[in-house]
Every structure is written in structure tokens, then in C-alpha cells.
Design a protein around this motif. Structure first.
Motif, PDB file in Angstrom:
ATOM      1  N   HIS A 238       0.845  -1.187   0.000  1.00 24.31           N
ATOM      2  CA  HIS A 238       0.000   0.000   0.000  1.00 24.31           C
ATOM      3  C   HIS A 238       0.881   1.236   0.000  1.00 24.31           C
ATOM      4  O   HIS A 238       1.876   1.285   0.726  1.00 24.31           O
TER       5      HIS A 238
ATOM      6  N   TYR B 113       0.657   5.525   0.359  1.00 25.97           N
ATOM      7  CA  TYR B 113      -0.217   6.641   0.744  1.00 25.97           C
ATOM      8  C   TYR B 113       0.478   7.963   0.453  1.00 25.97           C
ATOM      9  O   TYR B 113       1.665   8.119   0.763  1.00 25.97           O
TER      10      TYR B 113
ATOM     11  N   ASN C 290      -7.832   3.881   8.727  1.00 24.39           N
ATOM     12  CA  ASN C 290      -6.405   3.620   8.485  1.00 24.39           C
ATOM     13  C   ASN C 290      -5.610   3.876   9.765  1.00 24.39           C
ATOM     14  O   ASN C 290      -5.247   5.013  10.060  1.00 24.39           O
TER      15      ASN C 290
ATOM     16  N   GLY D 181      -4.607   6.691  -1.112  1.00 25.53           N
ATOM     17  CA  GLY D 181      -3.909   5.410  -1.085  1.00 25.53           C
ATOM     18  C   GLY D 181      -4.101   4.614  -2.361  1.00 25.53           C
ATOM     19  O   GLY D 181      -5.147   4.692  -3.010  1.00 25.53           O
TER      20      GLY D 181
ATOM     21  N   LEU E 161      -3.005   0.529  -3.964  1.00 25.37           N
ATOM     22  CA  LEU E 161      -2.397  -0.779  -3.714  1.00 25.37           C
ATOM     23  C   LEU E 161      -1.614  -1.169  -4.967  1.00 25.37           C
ATOM     24  O   LEU E 161      -2.190  -1.293  -6.051  1.00 25.37           O
TER      25      LEU E 161
ATOM     26  N   ASP F 109      -5.451  -8.614   1.284  1.00 28.62           N
ATOM     27  CA  ASP F 109      -4.820  -7.289   1.261  1.00 28.62           C
ATOM     28  C   ASP F 109      -5.859  -6.180   1.115  1.00 28.62           C
ATOM     29  O   ASP F 109      -5.649  -5.056   1.572  1.00 28.62           O
ATOM     30  N   LEU F 110      -6.951  -6.489   0.425  1.00 23.57           N
ATOM     31  CA  LEU F 110      -8.014  -5.508   0.173  1.00 23.57           C
ATOM     32  C   LEU F 110      -9.325  -6.276   0.112  1.00 23.57           C
ATOM     33  O   LEU F 110      -9.607  -6.957  -0.866  1.00 23.57           O
TER      34      LEU F 110
ATOM     35  N   THR G 208      -7.456   2.963  -2.127  1.00 20.52           N
ATOM     36  CA  THR G 208      -7.371   1.890  -1.133  1.00 20.52           C
ATOM     37  C   THR G 208      -6.836   2.385   0.213  1.00 20.52           C
ATOM     38  O   THR G 208      -6.494   1.585   1.077  1.00 20.52           O
TER      39      THR G 208
ATOM     40  N   GLY H 298      -8.518  -0.500   3.713  1.00 21.89           N
ATOM     41  CA  GLY H 298      -7.686  -1.377   2.893  1.00 21.89           C
ATOM     42  C   GLY H 298      -6.797  -2.178   3.828  1.00 21.89           C
ATOM     43  O   GLY H 298      -7.195  -3.247   4.320  1.00 21.89           O
ATOM     44  N   ALA H 299      -5.611  -1.625   4.115  1.00 22.95           N
ATOM     45  CA  ALA H 299      -4.700  -2.301   5.054  1.00 22.95           C
ATOM     46  C   ALA H 299      -5.375  -2.534   6.396  1.00 22.95           C
ATOM     47  O   ALA H 299      -5.094  -3.522   7.077  1.00 22.95           O
TER      48      ALA H 299
ATOM     49  N   GLU I 186       3.368  -1.075   3.987  1.00 21.45           N
ATOM     50  CA  GLU I 186       2.723   0.213   3.758  1.00 21.45           C
ATOM     51  C   GLU I 186       3.813   1.275   3.659  1.00 21.45           C
ATOM     52  O   GLU I 186       4.771   1.266   4.439  1.00 21.45           O
TER      53      GLU I 186
END
Ligand SMILES: *Cc1c(COP(=O)(O)O)cnc(C)c1O
Length: 434
Positions: free
Chosen positions: A42, A44, A74, A297, A299, A323-324, A382, A386-387, A401
Motif C-alpha cells: 500500500h 499513501y 487507516n 492510497g 495498492l 490485502d483488500l 485503497t 484497505g490495510a 505500507e
């Protein structure tokens, strides 16, 4: 807080990774980044998050307002640190999130605690550090809060979470403000709480809270919910129950599908709040999660192989539902684009991960420039849920990340090691009876 409106583009334009040249995100070349860090990971953009914070703060100018980031969107410590440095507080739903927020430097007086299932231990822990406010969701919780605050000889500040029975017109699994949902209490019930407020020796019940759901793309559900909250606030004032805090929750939607999703601009959203709560003099709290970070974000993932199925062509990625989760959980759309330099003819793929579930599908019958093994793709928007919703399903370690900021990058979570994944597991050696 900024005192004048700046001339910002609409919300949906602020956070595209291609800010300038293709394949660039916050000044970082994503292809070069993916040569240094193994996919999937990921990434950001700090700049994109700052632009959202600034846009919201500018819209709130002149109001006594505190923005509390919904940590669950997040919870990475670097993201929370960025929030802390920008003066943003936290909306937490567990003691784990409380510890993360404090750890990242968000002061307790900027932390609100929401959620239907706060345990006694969690409430005691939050009282202990003196958080700003509890958003209380049931009578049992209110009594638990009173008992624990009394035991600690402190006064807890509390708001009642109102379930305004409003349809947020979003996905059923992220709708929270209808009377059939588990969240909040009815205005009738809240009225009884205030009537019996004097029996609460250690709870200062002087706030209202509402959060009707997530990924909301029109002002109407917000307007309706806030009008109901406002009418109740006025009634409470008239009946001798002053309200010092109104928390309008989160829920602002983002653009997952370019050209289709039209997110609200912060100014339009805040206008609805200003209009609904005209005359209100207390503090305003906001709890945006998704809107602050989702579009900041992406991925990054590589094509493992192209598989010609009997009926469909599959693009098998090295990222998966662990992961997502959003596509498998909510049938959510995410834009997926190659990070490529050369133009190629279009092709249609089902885009899937390696996990042993048919639900491990990011997109069906999606048109992309033709891909081959090793190609780098990015899945957009994402940065929220996501994460934070990732798992190690299929014994896949949690992905790395990376935070990007004006041409620089920092790994803010390295990929989980196998040993970390199995830490805590052990053979059944020490049998006991209970
Ligand atoms: C999840 C949640 C939020 C954040 O929702 P977003 O849609 O991400 O803005 C805010 N408040 C509460 C109580 C929540 O549960």
C-alpha cells in the motif's frame, strides 16, 4: 484553523496519483518504488491527505469544530502521526485504537470513543487517560460508564448516539442509521436518558452524536439526520438540558469509480451542518474516516500470470482479498490501472487474486490495456478500509505500507515476516482442565 477559504479544486480532483506525469504519486515514481519494495504494498500520499484536511478545516472556519479521524479507516501509526501534527483528533472504537492514537501523539482531549460493544475494561482504560467524550450507544453502557467513573472518582463526558432512522442510501453493510441497525438509540429512549440525567453522579450527559453510515455521496441523508438531531437538541435546551457537544459522525463518500462517483466537496457538506445547526453555540465534532484517506492510497500489485479460462480471461495478481477486502465484502468497485508507459490494445479480464475463494475477485469483465506477467498495476482509492481490514488468510503475510511525500518515501510498515505471522501459535503441549 485557516480563516479564509482557498480556491481548491472539487474534492474528487485532489487525490489522483497521477498528479503530473503518469505513474507518479506525490512526486514518487511508482515503478521505481516497486523495484525497491516487493509487491503487493500500500502507498499513501501525505500531500493528498493534507489537502483533504485543509479543505475540511477551511470549510469549518469560524466554527468551534474538532475533526476526529476515524482510526479504523487507516490506523497506521504514521498516518495517525500525520493527523496529530495537523491538529486532528481521533474517533476510536477499541482500546487498541486508543493506544495507537495516544502512541501517535493524539492527545486524550481530542479522542472520542464510539461503538456498541465497549467492554468494561475498555471503558475503564479510556476513563483512566481522560478522553474527551464517550459516544454512548445503550442504557447498559451508560450505567457501566457511571459505575466505572464513580469507581475512578472522575466525571465522564458523554454523548448519546442517536439512531435517527435515516436511510443513508449506501451499501447495506455500511449503513448504520436505520432503526433496524444495531447502532445508537431512538430519540424517545434518549429523551428518557436526559430526564433521568440527575441520577448520573459521574456522567456529564451533555452531547448528541449521530453517524448514519459510510460512503455517502449526497447531502440529503446528512440533512435529514441533522435536522432530526437539531430538533432534539432544541427540545433538550427548552427542557433544561444544555447540549455542549454535537458530533455529526463521518460517512462522507469518495470516488471509487472515476466519472461515476461524485463525492461531496467539504464546503457543501459543512454548509448542510451550518444550516441544520444554525443557532447552536456548543462544540462541533466531526468523525470522517474514508474521506480523509481513501483516495490518498493505492495498492501496488503485479500480474502473476494471465490465465485463459474456458470462458473468461483471468488476470491473476499477487494482491488478494486478504490485502483488500472491499471487493469481496461489499462488491465494491475500485479503479484498476496499469503503471505502464507504452499504449496497448484493450482487453477484458476478470481480475483475481491467488486466494482459494471465488470471492477473491477485484473486478469482473474489466477492460484494461492488454497485460502480461510482471506488469505493475495499481488499485486506486485503497487508503481507507484497505490495510486496516487486511488479514493473513491463506497464510499470506500482511503487506507493507509506504508513505510518500513530495518525491520521498518511507516504509511505515514493513511486510510481515513469517515468524511474526505464527508468533503466539504453539503445539498443544500443555493441556489443562477448566
Ligand atoms: C466508521 C465510523 C466513522 C467513519 O466513517 P467514514 O465513513 O469512514 O467516514 C465515524 N464514526 C463512527 C461512529 C464510525 O463507526
Amino acid at each position: 484553523m485557516p480563516t479564509q477559504m482557498t480556491n481548491r479544486p472539487a474534492a474528487q480532483e485532489t487525490a489522483r496519483e497521477t498528479d503530473g506525469a503518469p505513474g507518479m504519486f506525490d512526486g514518487v515514481d511508482l515503478r521505481r518504488l516497486a523495484e525497491r519494495i516487493a509487491t503487493p504494498f500500500h502507498a499513501y500520499s501525505a500531500g493528498a491527505i493534507h489537502r483533504r484536511i485543509d479543505e475540511l478545516q477551511a470549510a469549518l472556519a469560524g466554527l468551534d469544530a474538532t475533526v476526529c479521524f476515524a482510526v479504523k479507516a487507516n490506523p497506521n501509526l504514521a498516518i495517525l502521526q500525520l493527523m496529530a501534527n495537523a491538529g486532528v483528533g481521533a474517533d476510536i472504537v477499541s482500546v487498541g485504537e486508543l493506544r495507537r492514537a495516544l502512541n501517535a501523539g493524539i492527545p486524550a482531549e481530542r479522542i472520542v470513543f464510539s461503538g456498541v460493544g465497549k467492554s468494561a475494561d475498555e471503558i475503564a482504560g479510556a476513563l483512566n487517560v481522560g478522553i474527551m467524550r464517550f459516544n454512548v450507544e445503550s442504557l447498559d453502557e451508560l450505567h457501566t460508564l457511571q459505575r466505572l467513573a464513580k469507581a475512578q472518582e472522575v466525571t465522564a463526558r458523554a454523548a448519546v448516539r442517536i439512531n435517527p432512522d435515516v436511510d443513508a442510501r449506501t451499501h447495506a453493510k455500511i449503513s448504520t442509521g436505520k432503526s433496524e441497525n444495531k447502532f445508537g438509540v431512538s430519540i424517545d429512549e434518549a429523551r428518557r436518558w436526559f430526564a433521568e440525567r440527575k441520577q448520573l453522579s459521574h456522567v456529564q450527559l451533555d452531547g448528541l452524536h449521530v453517524h448514519i453510515g459510510s460512503q455517502i455521496l449526497s447531502v440529503e441523508p446528512f440533512r435529514l439526520a441533522l435536522q432530526r438531531v437539531a430538533a432534539f437538541w432544541q427540545e433538550l435546551e427548552r427542557t433544561g438540558h444544555p447540549i455542549n457537544s454535537i458530533d455529526v459522525g463521518g460517512g462522507l463518500g469518495v470516488c471509487y469509480r472515476a466519472g461515476v462517483d461524485r463525492p461531496l466537496a467539504a464546503a457543501d457538506y459543512v454548509d448542510v451542518i451550518r444550516a441544520a445547526l444554525a443557532g447552536y453555540r456548543g462544540r462541533l465534532l466531526l468523525e470522517p474516516g474514508r474521506w480523509l484517506v481513501a483516495e490518498a492510497g493505492v495498492l501496488l500489485t503485479r500480474v502473476l500470470r494471465v490465465k485463459e479460462g474456458a470462458e473468461r480471461r483471468f488476470l491473476v495478481l499477487d494482491a488478494a482479498m486478504n490485502d483488500l477486502q472491499r471487493p469481496s465484502l461489499y462488491d465494491a468497485w475500485h479503479d484498476i490501472v496499469p503503471v505502464a508507459d507504452t499504449p496497448r490494445p484493450p482487453a477484458t479480464y476478470d481480475i483475481v487474486g491467488p486466494v482459494c475463494e471465488t470471492g477473491d475477485t477485484f473486478a469482473r469483465a474489466r477492460e484494461l490495456p492488454e497485460c502480461s506477467a510482471g506488469d505493475l498495476l495499481l488499485i486506486r482509492a485503497t487508503g481507507a478500509y484497505g490495510a486496516s481490514m487486511a488479514s493473513t488468510y491463506n497464510s499470506r503475510p500482511l503487506a507493507a505500507e509506504v508513505l510518500l511525500d513530495q518525491g520521498r518515501y518511507a516504509v511505515v510498515r514493513r511486510r510481515q515476516h513469517f515468524e511474526e505471522m505464527i508468533a503466539g501459535e504453539q503445539p498443544a503441549r500443555n493441556w489443562e482442565t477448566a
